[in-house]
Design a protein around this motif. Sequence first.
Motif, PDB file in Angstrom:
ATOM      1  N   ARG A  69      22.296  42.478  13.034  1.00  0.00           N
ATOM      2  CA  ARG A  69      21.902  42.705  14.421  1.00  0.00           C
ATOM      3  C   ARG A  69      20.999  43.928  14.544  1.00  0.00           C
ATOM      4  O   ARG A  69      19.979  43.889  15.238  1.00  0.00           O
ATOM      5  CB  ARG A  69      23.146  42.886  15.285  1.00  0.00           C
ATOM      6  CG  ARG A  69      22.806  43.292  16.703  1.00  0.00           C
ATOM      7  CD  ARG A  69      23.994  43.334  17.604  1.00  0.00           C
ATOM      8  NE  ARG A  69      23.590  43.666  18.957  1.00  0.00           N
ATOM      9  CZ  ARG A  69      24.363  43.528  20.015  1.00  0.00           C
ATOM     10  NH1 ARG A  69      25.580  43.039  19.881  1.00  0.00           N
ATOM     11  NH2 ARG A  69      23.917  43.866  21.212  1.00  0.00           N
ATOM     12  N   THR A  70      21.360  45.014  13.873  1.00  0.00           N
ATOM     13  CA  THR A  70      20.561  46.228  13.963  1.00  0.00           C
ATOM     14  C   THR A  70      19.200  46.061  13.300  1.00  0.00           C
ATOM     15  O   THR A  70      18.171  46.478  13.845  1.00  0.00           O
ATOM     16  CB  THR A  70      21.314  47.398  13.313  1.00  0.00           C
ATOM     17  OG1 THR A  70      22.620  47.496  13.893  1.00  0.00           O
ATOM     18  CG2 THR A  70      20.586  48.705  13.547  1.00  0.00           C
ATOM     19  N   ILE A  71      19.184  45.452  12.106  1.00  0.00           N
ATOM     20  CA  ILE A  71      17.901  45.208  11.440  1.00  0.00           C
ATOM     21  C   ILE A  71      17.061  44.220  12.247  1.00  0.00           C
ATOM     22  O   ILE A  71      15.833  44.357  12.341  1.00  0.00           O
ATOM     23  CB  ILE A  71      18.145  44.690  10.012  1.00  0.00           C
ATOM     24  CG1 ILE A  71      18.827  45.774   9.165  1.00  0.00           C
ATOM     25  CG2 ILE A  71      16.837  44.265   9.358  1.00  0.00           C
ATOM     26  CD1 ILE A  71      19.169  45.323   7.761  1.00  0.00           C
ATOM     27  N   GLY A  72      17.718  43.234  12.872  1.00  0.00           N
ATOM     28  CA  GLY A  72      16.988  42.296  13.720  1.00  0.00           C
ATOM     29  C   GLY A  72      16.366  42.972  14.925  1.00  0.00           C
ATOM     30  O   GLY A  72      15.234  42.653  15.315  1.00  0.00           O
ATOM     31  N   ALA A  73      17.092  43.917  15.522  1.00  0.00           N
ATOM     32  CA  ALA A  73      16.522  44.670  16.644  1.00  0.00           C
ATOM     33  C   ALA A  73      15.317  45.486  16.180  1.00  0.00           C
ATOM     34  O   ALA A  73      14.297  45.570  16.877  1.00  0.00           O
ATOM     35  CB  ALA A  73      17.589  45.579  17.257  1.00  0.00           C
ATOM     36  N   TRP A  74      15.432  46.106  15.005  1.00  0.00           N
ATOM     37  CA  TRP A  74      14.298  46.865  14.451  1.00  0.00           C
ATOM     38  C   TRP A  74      13.095  45.950  14.233  1.00  0.00           C
ATOM     39  O   TRP A  74      11.962  46.297  14.599  1.00  0.00           O
ATOM     40  CB  TRP A  74      14.726  47.512  13.138  1.00  0.00           C
ATOM     41  CG  TRP A  74      13.748  48.484  12.576  1.00  0.00           C
ATOM     42  CD1 TRP A  74      13.739  49.831  12.719  1.00  0.00           C
ATOM     43  CD2 TRP A  74      12.592  48.175  11.763  1.00  0.00           C
ATOM     44  NE1 TRP A  74      12.671  50.400  12.060  1.00  0.00           N
ATOM     45  CE2 TRP A  74      11.950  49.407  11.470  1.00  0.00           C
ATOM     46  CE3 TRP A  74      12.051  46.999  11.272  1.00  0.00           C
ATOM     47  CZ2 TRP A  74      10.795  49.470  10.699  1.00  0.00           C
ATOM     48  CZ3 TRP A  74      10.887  47.053  10.511  1.00  0.00           C
ATOM     49  CH2 TRP A  74      10.275  48.279  10.225  1.00  0.00           C
ATOM     50  N   ALA A  75      13.319  44.775  13.636  1.00  0.00           N
ATOM     51  CA  ALA A  75      12.219  43.866  13.331  1.00  0.00           C
ATOM     52  C   ALA A  75      11.587  43.313  14.606  1.00  0.00           C
ATOM     53  O   ALA A  75      10.352  43.208  14.702  1.00  0.00           O
ATOM     54  CB  ALA A  75      12.714  42.718  12.449  1.00  0.00           C
ATOM     55  N   ALA A  76      12.406  42.955  15.595  1.00  0.00           N
ATOM     56  CA  ALA A  76      11.859  42.445  16.853  1.00  0.00           C
ATOM     57  C   ALA A  76      11.043  43.522  17.560  1.00  0.00           C
ATOM     58  O   ALA A  76       9.972  43.244  18.113  1.00  0.00           O
ATOM     59  CB  ALA A  76      12.987  41.951  17.752  1.00  0.00           C
ATOM     60  N   GLY A  77      11.533  44.761  17.557  1.00  0.00           N
ATOM     61  CA  GLY A  77      10.769  45.851  18.149  1.00  0.00           C
ATOM     62  C   GLY A  77       9.450  46.090  17.421  1.00  0.00           C
ATOM     63  O   GLY A  77       8.427  46.380  18.048  1.00  0.00           O
ATOM     64  N   ALA A  78       9.470  45.962  16.089  1.00  0.00           N
ATOM     65  CA  ALA A  78       8.232  46.122  15.317  1.00  0.00           C
ATOM     66  C   ALA A  78       7.215  45.045  15.676  1.00  0.00           C
ATOM     67  O   ALA A  78       6.015  45.324  15.818  1.00  0.00           O
ATOM     68  CB  ALA A  78       8.541  46.089  13.822  1.00  0.00           C
ATOM     69  N   LEU A  79       7.681  43.809  15.840  1.00  0.00           N
ATOM     70  CA  LEU A  79       6.782  42.726  16.229  1.00  0.00           C
ATOM     71  C   LEU A  79       6.196  42.960  17.619  1.00  0.00           C
ATOM     72  O   LEU A  79       4.994  42.767  17.845  1.00  0.00           O
ATOM     73  CB  LEU A  79       7.530  41.392  16.193  1.00  0.00           C
ATOM     74  CG  LEU A  79       7.818  40.804  14.810  1.00  0.00           C
ATOM     75  CD1 LEU A  79       8.791  39.635  14.917  1.00  0.00           C
ATOM     76  CD2 LEU A  79       6.528  40.339  14.145  1.00  0.00           C
ATOM     77  N   LEU A  80       7.038  43.381  18.559  1.00  0.00           N
ATOM     78  CA  LEU A  80       6.560  43.607  19.919  1.00  0.00           C
ATOM     79  C   LEU A  80       5.607  44.803  19.991  1.00  0.00           C
ATOM     80  O   LEU A  80       4.618  44.776  20.724  1.00  0.00           O
ATOM     81  CB  LEU A  80       7.744  43.807  20.859  1.00  0.00           C
ATOM     82  CG  LEU A  80       8.622  42.572  21.094  1.00  0.00           C
ATOM     83  CD1 LEU A  80       9.830  42.927  21.942  1.00  0.00           C
ATOM     84  CD2 LEU A  80       7.817  41.461  21.757  1.00  0.00           C
ATOM     85  N   GLY A  81       5.916  45.871  19.241  1.00  0.00           N
ATOM     86  CA  GLY A  81       5.016  47.016  19.211  1.00  0.00           C
ATOM     87  C   GLY A  81       3.659  46.664  18.634  1.00  0.00           C
ATOM     88  O   GLY A  81       2.614  47.073  19.164  1.00  0.00           O
ATOM     89  N   LEU A  82       3.662  45.888  17.562  1.00  0.00           N
ATOM     90  CA  LEU A  82       2.401  45.435  16.962  1.00  0.00           C
ATOM     91  C   LEU A  82       1.636  44.547  17.927  1.00  0.00           C
ATOM     92  O   LEU A  82       0.414  44.701  18.114  1.00  0.00           O
ATOM     93  CB  LEU A  82       2.697  44.682  15.662  1.00  0.00           C
ATOM     94  CG  LEU A  82       1.513  43.993  14.979  1.00  0.00           C
ATOM     95  CD1 LEU A  82       0.469  45.010  14.551  1.00  0.00           C
ATOM     96  CD2 LEU A  82       1.992  43.178  13.781  1.00  0.00           C
TER      97      LEU A  82
END
Length: 361
Positions: A69-82
């Motif tokens: 869940r935590t790594i998924g939140a990090w990855a989703a935030g990275a996608l949205l920031g990009l």
Amino acid sequence: MSTPPLPHAARGLWLAVVLALAGLALVLLGTGVGSMGLENLWPALMDAQADPAAHAMALQIVWDIRLPRTIGAWAAGALLGLAGAVAQGLFRNPLADPYLLGSASGASLGVASVLALMGGGAGMVGGARAAMAVSVYSSHWLVRLGLTGAAFLGAVLAVLLTLALARGVQHTLRLLLAGVVVGVVLGACTSLILLMSPDSLQAMQAFLLGSTGFVGWTACLLMLAVWLLCLVAAWLLARVLDGLALGEATALSLGLPLAPLRAALVAVLALATGTAVAQTGLIAFVGLAAPHLVRAVVSVRHGRLMLLASLMGAALLAGADLLARGLMAPQELPVGVLTAVLGGGYLLWLMHRRTAAGGLL
């Protein structure tokens, strides 16, 4: 004697290191935040001999629930920031966000359609019609995969519809207006489906409010792979964004083939946004605020901005996910609501500061 300020390249490097370390710290901290707030499972994880049962349970909680869940939140935030950095560079508008081409409305329509067809349960409510609609061999993860696929397909189709209405990517203003129209129309279609199928509304709330609670290891690996792919593609296309920042005439004078490069940027934007939305639902303001926060610290070209905005978005969403779990434990806040409140407050403060200084956002 005052110390001279660091050059922008050095400041950008330091910011990248700080954001990467912050993301790592948030991921480690995420293993200790659960339904009861801050729960330290590390003693049980480290001491397997003292209580083997507690060790096995702690390991399962961390590995199967909290860590993905935590790594998924990090990855989703990275996608949205990009995606936010790409959108703002493509449209030359600091208020552009990843959902500008109608991807969010398309994803919502896809999920609402599947929920209505399956009777509103889709594995979240468990209605009788949902059980009849799904094969006897299906399970919760298969139903989630169906919703994920519907969200991604809806997002991609919405972007294609926007491109068709705008007659390509040659005119950014027409593309922007087409995205607004598609978003409004598809949002109205989603509301109509939910009105005709009220049983779907409760299951739809988790998607509309944004949640990382359903992210597993498969979703994590998918989002990380797509993020790396989109990051490399955006870095290769950064030159056209630098040229567009100086004006379309300047970009053309540099010999850049704008039409195919814009199409490639739209593809990166759609892929990054659609992947994140499909896995976590609609999470507001992360893609909009992340590039602004980076620019407030350092002024860099789009090549470095892509990476920094990704890391900033990842840290923002990972931190928001921790707050959503721990603020009102054992009750959990929707992470999309929290990012909307925090991101909206930041942008209001930024608008007030820029207005007081006599400038625009």
